[in-house]
Design a protein around this motif. Structure first.
Motif, PDB file in Angstrom:
ATOM      1  N   VAL A   1      11.920  52.906   0.002  1.00 31.50           N
ATOM      2  CA  VAL A   1      11.093  53.061  -1.191  1.00 31.50           C
ATOM      3  C   VAL A   1       9.880  53.904  -0.817  1.00 31.50           C
ATOM      4  CG1 VAL A   1      11.839  50.901  -2.199  1.00 31.50           C
ATOM      5  CG2 VAL A   1       9.869  50.901  -0.700  1.00 31.50           C
ATOM      6  N   GLU A   2       9.152  54.312  -1.816  1.00 29.78           N
ATOM      7  CA  GLU A   2       7.973  55.144  -1.580  1.00 29.78           C
ATOM      8  C   GLU A   2       6.971  54.395  -0.698  1.00 29.78           C
ATOM      9  OE1 GLU A   2       4.595  57.168  -4.404  1.00 29.78           O
ATOM     10  OE2 GLU A   2       6.648  57.037  -5.146  1.00 29.78           O
ATOM     11  N   ILE A   3       6.399  55.118   0.252  1.00 30.29           N
ATOM     12  CA  ILE A   3       5.460  54.495   1.185  1.00 30.29           C
ATOM     13  C   ILE A   3       4.334  53.808   0.415  1.00 30.29           C
ATOM     14  CG2 ILE A   3       3.837  54.931   3.067  1.00 30.29           C
ATOM     15  CD1 ILE A   3       6.743  55.251   3.854  1.00 30.29           C
ATOM     16  N   ALA A   4       4.151  52.538   0.684  1.00 34.12           N
ATOM     17  CA  ALA A   4       3.146  51.750  -0.043  1.00 34.12           C
ATOM     18  C   ALA A   4       1.739  52.177   0.343  1.00 34.12           C
ATOM     19  CB  ALA A   4       3.346  50.271   0.253  1.00 34.12           C
ATOM     20  N   LEU A   5       0.836  52.096  -0.629  1.00 30.20           N
ATOM     21  CA  LEU A   5      -0.548  52.490  -0.381  1.00 30.20           C
ATOM     22  C   LEU A   5      -1.287  51.450   0.449  1.00 30.20           C
ATOM     23  CD1 LEU A   5      -1.461  53.901  -3.919  1.00 30.20           C
ATOM     24  CD2 LEU A   5      -0.857  55.185  -1.855  1.00 30.20           C
ATOM     25  N   ASP A   6      -1.020  50.199   0.221  1.00 27.43           N
ATOM     26  CA  ASP A   6      -1.732  49.123   0.924  1.00 27.43           C
ATOM     27  C   ASP A   6      -0.936  48.696   2.153  1.00 27.43           C
ATOM     28  OD1 ASP A   6      -3.186  46.984   1.773  1.00 27.43           O
ATOM     29  OD2 ASP A   6      -3.229  45.950  -0.173  1.00 27.43           O
ATOM     30  N   GLN A   7      -1.122  49.429   3.250  1.00 26.40           N
ATOM     31  CA  GLN A   7      -0.340  49.164   4.457  1.00 26.40           C
ATOM     32  C   GLN A   7      -0.728  47.847   5.129  1.00 26.40           C
ATOM     33  OE1 GLN A   7       2.376  50.803   6.132  1.00 26.40           O
ATOM     34  NE2 GLN A   7       2.538  51.433   3.981  1.00 26.40           N
ATOM     35  N   LYS A   8      -1.957  47.426   4.960  1.00 21.92           N
ATOM     36  CA  LYS A   8      -2.355  46.132   5.541  1.00 21.92           C
ATOM     37  C   LYS A   8      -1.571  45.007   4.885  1.00 21.92           C
ATOM     38  CE  LYS A   8      -7.047  47.328   7.018  1.00 21.92           C
ATOM     39  NZ  LYS A   8      -8.503  47.028   6.883  1.00 21.92           N
ATOM     40  N   ARG A   9      -1.375  45.129   3.585  1.00 14.46           N
ATOM     41  CA  ARG A   9      -0.598  44.110   2.876  1.00 14.46           C
ATOM     42  C   ARG A   9       0.867  44.153   3.324  1.00 14.46           C
ATOM     43  NH1 ARG A   9       0.583  43.898  -3.632  1.00 14.46           N
ATOM     44  NH2 ARG A   9       1.730  41.909  -3.630  1.00 14.46           N
ATOM     45  N   VAL A  10       1.388  45.348   3.495  1.00 17.59           N
ATOM     46  CA  VAL A  10       2.773  45.497   3.954  1.00 17.59           C
ATOM     47  C   VAL A  10       2.963  44.811   5.297  1.00 17.59           C
ATOM     48  CG1 VAL A  10       4.471  47.169   4.811  1.00 17.59           C
ATOM     49  CG2 VAL A  10       3.254  47.616   2.665  1.00 17.59           C
ATOM     50  N   GLN A  11       2.046  45.071   6.236  1.00 16.33           N
ATOM     51  CA  GLN A  11       2.162  44.476   7.573  1.00 16.33           C
ATOM     52  C   GLN A  11       2.001  42.956   7.519  1.00 16.33           C
ATOM     53  OE1 GLN A  11      -0.280  46.571  10.495  1.00 16.33           O
ATOM     54  NE2 GLN A  11      -0.009  48.466   9.328  1.00 16.33           N
ATOM     55  N   ARG A  12       1.121  42.489   6.653  1.00 14.25           N
ATOM     56  CA  ARG A  12       0.916  41.042   6.524  1.00 14.25           C
ATOM     57  C   ARG A  12       2.174  40.366   5.980  1.00 14.25           C
ATOM     58  NH1 ARG A  12      -3.230  41.337   3.694  1.00 14.25           N
ATOM     59  NH2 ARG A  12      -2.381  40.936   1.616  1.00 14.25           N
ATOM     60  N   GLN A  13       2.783  40.993   4.986  1.00 15.63           N
ATOM     61  CA  GLN A  13       4.000  40.412   4.418  1.00 15.63           C
ATOM     62  C   GLN A  13       5.142  40.396   5.432  1.00 15.63           C
ATOM     63  OE1 GLN A  13       4.389  42.876   0.837  1.00 15.63           O
ATOM     64  NE2 GLN A  13       3.929  41.076  -0.405  1.00 15.63           N
ATOM     65  N   LEU A  14       5.265  41.465   6.198  1.00 16.27           N
ATOM     66  CA  LEU A  14       6.327  41.517   7.203  1.00 16.27           C
ATOM     67  C   LEU A  14       6.127  40.437   8.269  1.00 16.27           C
ATOM     68  CD1 LEU A  14       6.691  45.387   7.615  1.00 16.27           C
ATOM     69  CD2 LEU A  14       8.359  43.829   6.588  1.00 16.27           C
TER      70      LEU A  14
ATOM     71  N   PHE B   1      12.605  41.234   3.569  1.00 13.72           N
ATOM     72  CA  PHE B   1      12.063  41.870   4.768  1.00 13.72           C
ATOM     73  C   PHE B   1      12.482  43.341   4.833  1.00 13.72           C
ATOM     74  CE2 PHE B   1      12.224  43.175   9.194  1.00 13.72           C
ATOM     75  CZ  PHE B   1      11.010  42.731   9.685  1.00 13.72           C
ATOM     76  N   LYS B   2      13.753  43.613   4.616  1.00 14.26           N
ATOM     77  CA  LYS B   2      14.234  44.994   4.715  1.00 14.26           C
ATOM     78  C   LYS B   2      13.621  45.865   3.617  1.00 14.26           C
ATOM     79  CE  LYS B   2      18.663  43.885   4.901  1.00 14.26           C
ATOM     80  NZ  LYS B   2      20.134  44.048   5.026  1.00 14.26           N
ATOM     81  N   TYR B   3      13.466  45.277   2.444  1.00 21.52           N
ATOM     82  CA  TYR B   3      12.904  46.045   1.342  1.00 21.52           C
ATOM     83  C   TYR B   3      11.457  46.450   1.640  1.00 21.52           C
ATOM     84  CZ  TYR B   3      11.680  47.411  -3.405  1.00 21.52           C
ATOM     85  OH  TYR B   3      11.266  48.118  -4.500  1.00 21.52           O
ATOM     86  N   ILE B   4      10.668  45.512   2.124  1.00 16.11           N
ATOM     87  CA  ILE B   4       9.256  45.810   2.427  1.00 16.11           C
ATOM     88  C   ILE B   4       9.156  46.734   3.632  1.00 16.11           C
ATOM     89  CG2 ILE B   4       7.061  44.793   3.159  1.00 16.11           C
ATOM     90  CD1 ILE B   4       7.800  42.344   1.469  1.00 16.11           C
ATOM     91  N   LEU B   5      10.028  46.538   4.606  1.00  8.89           N
ATOM     92  CA  LEU B   5      10.001  47.407   5.786  1.00  8.89           C
ATOM     93  C   LEU B   5      10.240  48.861   5.393  1.00  8.89           C
ATOM     94  CD1 LEU B   5       9.784  47.675   8.844  1.00  8.89           C
ATOM     95  CD2 LEU B   5      12.241  47.173   8.995  1.00  8.89           C
TER      96      LEU B   5
ATOM     97  N   ARG C   1       6.233  44.428  17.209  1.00  9.76           N
ATOM     98  CA  ARG C   1       6.808  43.241  16.573  1.00  9.76           C
ATOM     99  C   ARG C   1       8.292  43.459  16.257  1.00  9.76           C
ATOM    100  NH1 ARG C   1       4.583  38.924  14.635  1.00  9.76           N
ATOM    101  NH2 ARG C   1       5.818  37.557  13.257  1.00  9.76           N
ATOM    102  N   LEU C   2       8.593  44.631  15.742  1.00 11.88           N
ATOM    103  CA  LEU C   2       9.976  44.940  15.372  1.00 11.88           C
ATOM    104  C   LEU C   2      10.888  44.977  16.594  1.00 11.88           C
ATOM    105  CD1 LEU C   2       9.365  47.691  12.665  1.00 11.88           C
ATOM    106  CD2 LEU C   2      10.091  45.326  12.286  1.00 11.88           C
ATOM    107  N   LEU C   3      10.368  45.453  17.716  1.00  6.43           N
ATOM    108  CA  LEU C   3      11.177  45.486  18.934  1.00  6.43           C
ATOM    109  C   LEU C   3      11.493  44.074  19.421  1.00  6.43           C
ATOM    110  CD1 LEU C   3       9.578  48.477  20.883  1.00  6.43           C
ATOM    111  CD2 LEU C   3      11.767  48.411  19.677  1.00  6.43           C
ATOM    112  N   LYS C   4      10.550  43.175  19.255  1.00  7.66           N
ATOM    113  CA  LYS C   4      10.810  41.781  19.636  1.00  7.66           C
ATOM    114  C   LYS C   4      11.852  41.153  18.710  1.00  7.66           C
ATOM    115  CE  LYS C   4       6.264  41.003  21.720  1.00  7.66           C
ATOM    116  NZ  LYS C   4       4.956  40.297  21.624  1.00  7.66           N
TER     117      LYS C   4
END
Length: 692
Positions: free
Chosen positions: A304-317, A332-336, A348-351
């Motif tokens: 999906v289009e890169i989200a503007l609020d990246q802090k929120r994206v990282q928090r949700q993930l 998870f995949k949708y937000i990623l 985090r993703l590598l772990k």
């Protein structure tokens, strides 16, 4: 040709099929074919016209698929199938016809009981209705049932559904849709090729539909609707919801739920499908949202289009992966898909990847967003690949990320790892991993010219050959050598390889070195479209191609139009079928070859103009009755082999119930006979040609 096949092979329907392949939103599958789609599109009208003509006259030859094996959450692997470009179009064109027959019988259940692989109709830009809408309605319907007191539930996941669908069962349900027998048989013959596994030799199976192509989802619905239509309707007792092969039951008490499970289990056994017993767990719903989260993932979500609020994206993930375990994989995949590259998130993703490698597609897609991955993250990703080498598809995908986005300081280690793969017999058995390793070395100029040429000549699978072309470095090998390689690939029997090579001729302004008539005819269409040749020449004889495939290069000089004369056009589809049966069905192979030899002998006797006697077309037994006849004396090898096949046919269960000469019961011919007879058959054809 029956009406349903004419409808499938109609030029307008082929254009429909092409359109839907290109609007397929499964970016994972399309990722393997973007370069091939682009190359085929260079002369799309000409290509589809030519494909239409071959289909209508019976000279189209489907090919074998390239098989990939992707890790699943359970630790085992699922088969993923790459069909060549024209097979994809033909498969989709056939499925278009099936979809139109199926829609009136199923659309009343759309968004009520059935929520996945929903056909959108002929006028739609997309073949399926939006999966997100179906998936959301699936969850919403479950919530409504729960609120109405249906608080006991059980899942009914089918084991390896696509791989298990029996072709006879599929044929039964296609006939129930009113489709012609010839149409059904044609599809099943194709499926037998497309589902064959490559071990030491091809292993052909009478079951399975290829997982990966757009068409297979709709085709699976032909069989799965058996569950939708045959469970006992007791709306007050239970609720039924199906998303592809994931079926959920809800009831107000355990007894009703168990009754439905018993009923559905019997239905599944009737059609040769089996539920995963380990996943069937009758229980009371505590949290309906947790229940919905446990539903199998739909098609891999597109970015999906890169989200503007990246802090929120990282928090949700982070919230969705406590202790690096993903709790809601679809979310998870949708937000990623909207996450920008970030060092902390990457770590985090590598772990997560080390603990749950089946998420590699989404996670490696994230890493593709990097222009250049930092040195440390590159090293860490490389370490994950080295430590988790069980899954070739996982390793290959990671290598592609590092090839295109890895830090330059990692390159020497990456090159050594790629070389080690090519020296490892087990690793080299996987075509995708092989291609990834070779592409790294080619991109860095680490393969000699001899090694490069050897790779393309020895690689059996068509997809790696088409893919790896992109990484041969013109500056490293020099334009003359590069041009020579591309010219060789223009003659490749695979349409996919040859059209990609044709595109390279244009983009690199390469000269055409060899005779035009040796170039793959489909590649010639592209070259003509680009003005690089004036006309297509030396169109390949489909009988020659089929016979070479079956009997080897020894008979490549046989000119079949001359030998078969007026029977040639009639025998083109017969030769295609002979080739197919040579890999799948010995009894049918013997029977159809006997009829082929009837035509061949009729033409041969005409050519001999009475020198070997006269021939009554349709009475091949008469010409083979005497070992002292003029035909037997002049053509001893052909006489012996043709008589052997004729007598073998009389022993086959497809000809008679008993052998009239011996009185013994006929039987099905053992498959090993094909291998035993091929050399003698080739010698017979060569004897006729050498005396022509």
């Amino acid at each position: 040709m029956v009406p349903d096949l004419r409808e499938a092979f109609h030029l307008d329907n082929l254009h429909h099929a092409w359109r839907w392949l290109n609007t397929n939103d499964d970016r994972y599958f399309k990722g393997y074919f973007r370069h091939i789609y682009r190359a085929y599109a260079m002369a799309i009208d000409e290509n589809l016209n030519d494909l239409h003509k071959r289909l209508m006259r019976g000279s189209f030859q489907p090919g074998h698929a390239t098989k990939l094996y992707l890790p699943k959450k359970s630790g085992i692997q699922r088969t993923y199938t790459l069909l060549n470009i024209e097979d994809q179009i033909v498969y989709q064109a056939i499925t278009n016809v099936i979809a139109e027959r199926l829609l009136p019988k199923m659309q009343h259940q759309y968004y009520k009981e059935v929520f996945g692989n929903l056909y959108a109709g002929q006028r739609s830009k997309y073949f399926y209705r939006p999966w997100r809408k179906g998936y959301k309605r699936f969850g919403d319907s479950i919530r409504v049932a729960f609120k109405r007191g249906f608080v006991f539930t059980a899942s009914f996941d089918l084991t390896a559904c696509y791989d298990s669908i029996d072709h006879s069962v599929l044929s039964h349900f296609l006939a129930d849709l009113g489709l012609d027998n010839e149409f059904i048989k044609q599809l099943c013959d194709y499926l037998k090729l497309w589902t064959a596994a490559l071990a030491e030799t091809r292993i052909y199976q009478g079951h399975g539909i290829p997982q990966g192509p757009l068409s297979s989802g709709l085709l699976s619905e032909v069989v799965l609707r058996y569950f939708d239509e045959n469970y006992t309707e007791k709306p007050r007792a239970w609720r039924y919801f199906r998303y592809v092969d994931d079926i959920r039951f809800f009831a107000k008490n355990v007894h009703d739920l168990r009754a439905m499970l018993v009923e559905m289990d019997l239905l599944s056994k009737q059609i040769g499908l089996f539920p995963q017993s380990g996943k069937i767990e009758i229980h009371r719903v505590v949290n309906i949202e947790d229940e919905i989260k446990s539903i199998s993932d739909p098609t891999e979500p597109v970015d999906v289009e890169i989200a503007l609020d990246q802090k929120r994206v990282q928090r949700q993930l982070k919230e969705l992966s406590p202790h690096f375990e993903i709790t809601n994989s679809t979310r998870f995949k949708y937000i990623l898909g909207s996450a920008q590259p970030n060092a902390a998130l990457s770590n985090r993703l590598l772990k997560i990847l080390t603990m749950q490698p089946h998420f590699y597609v989404s996670i490696f897609n994230y890493f593709e967003h990097y222009a250049l991955i930092s040195k440390q993250v590159s090293m860490d990703l490389f370490a994950v690949l080295r430590e988790n080498g069980l899954y070739a598809a996982f390793t290959a995908a990671g290598l592609r990320v590092l090839r295109d986005h890895g830090h330059s300081d990692l390159q020497p280690s990456l090159d050594r790892f790629a070389k080690s793969i090519l020296e490892d017999r087990q690793a080299m058995s996987n075509s995708e991993l092989r291609a990834a390793a070779v592409s790294i070395l080619l991109k860095q100029g680490k393969m000699t010219w001899r090694q490069t040429v050897d790779y393309f000549s020895e690689e059996q699978e068509w997809w790696p050959r088409s893919e790896v072309i992109k990484y041969v470095q013109l500056d490293h090998v020099g334009k003359p050598s590069f041009g020579s390689l591309i010219n060789d690939l223009l003659t490749d029997s695979s349409v996919d390889v040859s059209i990609v090579a044709a595109e390279f001729v244009a983009t690199h302004s390469l000269a055409l070195n060899g005779p035009i008539d040796t170039i793959n005819p489909i590649a010639q269409l592209a070259l003509k479209k680009m003005g690089l040749i004036q006309a297509r020449r030396g169109r390949i004889c489909p009988i020659r191609t089929a016979m070479q495939h079956m009997l080897g290069s020894r008979i490549e000089d046989v000119t079949w139009p001359s030998i078969l004369g007026r029977h040639y056009q009639h025998d083109v589809p017969k030769a295609i079928t002979i080739r197919a049966y040579s890999e799948t069905d010995a009894t049918s192979w013997v029977n159809i070859l006997d009829t082929f030899h009837d035509d061949l002998l009729d033409s041969l006797y005409d050519h001999e103009a009475g020198a070997i006697g006269t021939y009554q077309h349709g009475n091949i037994g008469g010409a083979l009755s005497s070992a002292t006849s003029r035909f037997a004396v002049k053509y001893p090898k052909a006489f012996r082999v043709f008589r052997e096949f004729h007598e073998k046919r009389l022993e086959s269960a497809l000809s008679h119930s008993v052998n009239r000469a011996t009185g013994k019961r006929t039987r099905f011919i053992e498959f090993r006979y094909i291998k035993q007879a091929k050399k003698r058959l080739a010698n017979a054809y060569l004897e006729i040609w050498n005396n022509w």
